[in-house]
Design a protein around this motif. Structure first.
Motif, PDB file in Angstrom:
ATOM      1  N   SER A 103      38.327  45.269  41.503  1.00  0.00           N
ATOM      2  CA  SER A 103      39.479  45.008  40.630  1.00  0.00           C
ATOM      3  C   SER A 103      39.644  46.153  39.637  1.00  0.00           C
ATOM      4  O   SER A 103      38.651  46.680  39.136  1.00  0.00           O
ATOM      5  CB  SER A 103      39.262  43.720  39.846  1.00  0.00           C
ATOM      6  OG  SER A 103      40.283  43.556  38.879  1.00  0.00           O
TER       7      SER A 103
ATOM      8  N   THR B  56      43.315  43.481  37.089  1.00  0.00           N
ATOM      9  CA  THR B  56      43.026  42.128  36.590  1.00  0.00           C
ATOM     10  C   THR B  56      41.890  42.179  35.570  1.00  0.00           C
ATOM     11  O   THR B  56      41.993  41.631  34.473  1.00  0.00           O
ATOM     12  CB  THR B  56      42.691  41.205  37.778  1.00  0.00           C
ATOM     13  OG1 THR B  56      43.747  41.311  38.719  1.00  0.00           O
ATOM     14  CG2 THR B  56      42.550  39.765  37.344  1.00  0.00           C
TER      15      THR B  56
ATOM     16  N   ARG C 218      36.535  36.333  39.533  1.00  0.00           N
ATOM     17  CA  ARG C 218      37.095  36.751  40.829  1.00  0.00           C
ATOM     18  C   ARG C 218      35.956  36.716  41.833  1.00  0.00           C
ATOM     19  O   ARG C 218      34.854  37.225  41.560  1.00  0.00           O
ATOM     20  CB  ARG C 218      37.683  38.152  40.749  1.00  0.00           C
ATOM     21  CG  ARG C 218      38.031  38.687  42.126  1.00  0.00           C
ATOM     22  CD  ARG C 218      38.805  39.966  42.091  1.00  0.00           C
ATOM     23  NE  ARG C 218      40.170  39.741  41.656  1.00  0.00           N
ATOM     24  CZ  ARG C 218      41.115  40.679  41.652  1.00  0.00           C
ATOM     25  NH1 ARG C 218      40.826  41.902  42.058  1.00  0.00           N
ATOM     26  NH2 ARG C 218      42.338  40.408  41.245  1.00  0.00           N
TER      27      ARG C 218
ATOM     28  N   GLY D 135      41.393  35.339  41.151  1.00  0.00           N
ATOM     29  CA  GLY D 135      41.547  35.634  42.582  1.00  0.00           C
ATOM     30  C   GLY D 135      40.359  35.075  43.345  1.00  0.00           C
ATOM     31  O   GLY D 135      39.230  35.509  43.127  1.00  0.00           O
TER      32      GLY D 135
ATOM     33  N   HIS E 192      46.010  33.529  43.238  1.00  0.00           N
ATOM     34  CA  HIS E 192      45.860  34.475  42.124  1.00  0.00           C
ATOM     35  C   HIS E 192      46.914  34.052  41.097  1.00  0.00           C
ATOM     36  O   HIS E 192      47.940  34.705  40.917  1.00  0.00           O
ATOM     37  CB  HIS E 192      46.107  35.900  42.630  1.00  0.00           C
ATOM     38  CG  HIS E 192      45.632  36.982  41.716  1.00  0.00           C
ATOM     39  ND1 HIS E 192      45.404  36.789  40.368  1.00  0.00           N
ATOM     40  CD2 HIS E 192      45.360  38.292  41.959  1.00  0.00           C
ATOM     41  CE1 HIS E 192      45.005  37.933  39.830  1.00  0.00           C
ATOM     42  NE2 HIS E 192      44.973  38.853  40.774  1.00  0.00           N
TER      43      HIS E 192
ATOM     44  N   GLN F  98      48.403  36.442  38.341  1.00  0.00           N
ATOM     45  CA  GLN F  98      49.286  37.489  38.874  1.00  0.00           C
ATOM     46  C   GLN F  98      50.681  36.911  39.107  1.00  0.00           C
ATOM     47  O   GLN F  98      51.692  37.547  38.806  1.00  0.00           O
ATOM     48  CB  GLN F  98      48.716  38.042  40.190  1.00  0.00           C
ATOM     49  CG  GLN F  98      49.587  39.122  40.830  1.00  0.00           C
ATOM     50  CD  GLN F  98      49.691  40.397  39.995  1.00  0.00           C
ATOM     51  OE1 GLN F  98      48.683  40.919  39.551  1.00  0.00           O
ATOM     52  NE2 GLN F  98      50.905  40.891  39.780  1.00  0.00           N
TER      53      GLN F  98
ATOM     54  N   THR G  45      48.315  36.675  46.240  1.00  0.00           N
ATOM     55  CA  THR G  45      49.366  36.719  45.205  1.00  0.00           C
ATOM     56  C   THR G  45      50.658  36.118  45.750  1.00  0.00           C
ATOM     57  O   THR G  45      51.415  35.498  45.017  1.00  0.00           O
ATOM     58  CB  THR G  45      49.645  38.153  44.719  1.00  0.00           C
ATOM     59  OG1 THR G  45      50.228  38.901  45.783  1.00  0.00           O
ATOM     60  CG2 THR G  45      48.387  38.858  44.253  1.00  0.00           C
TER      61      THR G  45
END
Ligand code: ASP
Length: 434
Positions: free
Chosen positions: A142, A145, A194, A216, A222, A225, A260
């Motif tokens: 990541s 995020t 995550r 996520g 997610h 997002q 997402t």
């Protein structure tokens, strides 16, 4: 003795995890009336609420507390494989899925993000989370995020502890999700997690009473997002004079593993009369149960494998990366180039006021055929406005989960350091919010 009216109402909304809008709706009064009841007693605009309203709220609260007690009892003895139910998004709730949002609460969060913009844009500072600690636990790659959650928490005055990857956490020594989550709860006030396995973030949530935010979970969701994406669409549409109700959204790329896209389509389906064009290679279609849910909510969904027809009338083109790291034996689809979004295609196929979004990262390696860089600097490409929005939205999420949303306005101070006029050399100047 009765607590002051403002304290009583604020506590009630927190306990019930309701926004002002939904609370007013529940009480059957206008939001304006509720706003005047919520002012401090000494304010000129303050109004005393009718006694019958106080009685009604007291009853709702008693009811809700009864439900909470039985839910807690039912929770007792949860094993790490069991999951927590989705609660409405609010103080000390977990944020695991966009299913926790109503249109009203999603809109209220976006309004709170607007209030955070002066801080996110570094014109003001805010210390409402001074002393609070965020644990950022990232077991998968990541950039955006992890860093935007950290930036959001820091800009509210809090500090951040983090761990990245399995190798440097005790999970490499065989520790369970339950033990990790309960341990971290002793060190932090909120956790962002995550993890590569779908459903795993729920297991973290089941083992703690501090809020857990899903950053996520594998090919699952997610949610934060999607909230950023929604907020960006709202901003772009307000500039273009459009409404989300009735909009045509084309979602392109890996819709099977792209978490997402799963969260975004569900969140946008809270709006009215949406049209969704879902374009993917045949092996990477949107999961059927999601398409079914969207159609059940009365929206128009077309699934196709060809870009050209699907995007000609779209108001938003949301394109995504092929998530090869999640493939379980599938071959990389052929003809990926026919899904590439580039300047020529956008010029030839799309409306002139199209908004192009991508959750990023875009895969810029040869043969990936992800979003091309030849659109960079074009006002239709909103991807960096989208990444910038990660900070105010995540600030709004923290402020809501930790119950300090009402303190933000009065804690703002001027920021004194130098900030460039635009953050990127290609940025276009857009009317700032707030
Ligand atoms: N950053 C997004 C995610 O974590 C999109 C992606 O990786 O393609 O799901």
């Amino acid at each position: 003795m009765n607590p002051p009216q403002q304290t009583f109402l604020r506590d009630a909304m927190r306990t019930l995890r309701m926004t002002r809008e939904s609370f007013a709706l529940r009480l059957g009064c206008t939001k304006r009336a509720l706003d005047t009841w919520l002012l401090p007693d000494e304010s000129k605009e303050f109004r005393a609420m009718p006694e019958v309203a106080r009685k009604f709220i007291t009853e709702i609260l008693a009811n809700a507390r009864g439900v909470a007690v039985s839910a807690a009892a039912a929770h007792h003895g949860l094993t790490q494989d069991e999951t927590v139910p989705n609660k409405e998004f609010g103080v000390l709730s977990h944020l695991l899925s966009v299913d926790q949002f109503s249109r009203e609460s999603a809109d209220a969060l976006c309004a709170l993000a607007d209030a955070m913009q002066p801080v996110a844009r570094r014109r003001k500072t805010c210390r409402v989370l001074e002393g609070a600690v965020l644990a950022n636990l990232f077991f998968e790659a990541s950039t955006r995020t992890r860093l935007s959650f950290a930036s959001a928490f820091n800009r509210l005055g809090g500090s951040v502890s983090d761990t990245t990857g399995f190798t440097y956490s005790s999970m490499a020594k065989g520790e369970s999700i339950h033990d990790t989550s309960r341990t971290v709860s002793g060190y932090a006030d909120v956790m962002v997690v995550r993890h590569p396995d779908q459903g795993s973030v729920r297991q973290f949530a089941a083992a703690t009473n501090i809020p857990v935010i899903n950053g996520g979970d594998g090919a699952g969701e997610h949610p934060t997002q999607a909230l950023i994406d929604l907020y960006t669409v709202q901003q772009e549409f307000s500039r273009l004079g459009k409404l989300i109700d009735g909009a045509h959204i084309a979602i392109v790329g890996d819709l099977k593993y792209g978490r997402t896209t799963h969260s975004l389509i569900k969140l946008l389906s809270l709006y009215k009369r949406m049209r969704f064009s879902l374009v993917s290679p045949p092996s990477l279609e949107m999961p059927e149960e999601i398409c079914h849910l969207i159609a059940q909510r009365g929206h128009n969904v077309d699934v196709s494998h060809s870009l050209s027809e699907a995007i000609t009338e779209a108001d938003v083109l949301y394109t995504t990366r092929i998530q090869k790291e999640r493939f379980t034996g599938e071959a990389v689809p052929e003809f990926l180039s026919s899904y590439e979004i580039n300047k020529k295609r956008v010029n030839e196929l799309c409306r002139p006021d199209i908004v192009v979004l991508h959750p990023l990262p875009r895969d810029s390696r040869d043969g990936a055929f992800d979003l091309n860089t030849d659109l960079d600097g074009d006002s239709r490409l909103a991807i960096f406005r989208q990444t910038d929005n990660g900070v105010p939205i995540r600030m709004a999420i923290f402020a809501t989960l930790l119950g300090v949303d009402g303190l933000v306005q009065r804690s703002l101070r001027d920021a004194n350091w130098a900030v460039p006029l635009t953050l990127g050399p290609d940025d276009i100047i857009i009317e700032p919010v707030g």
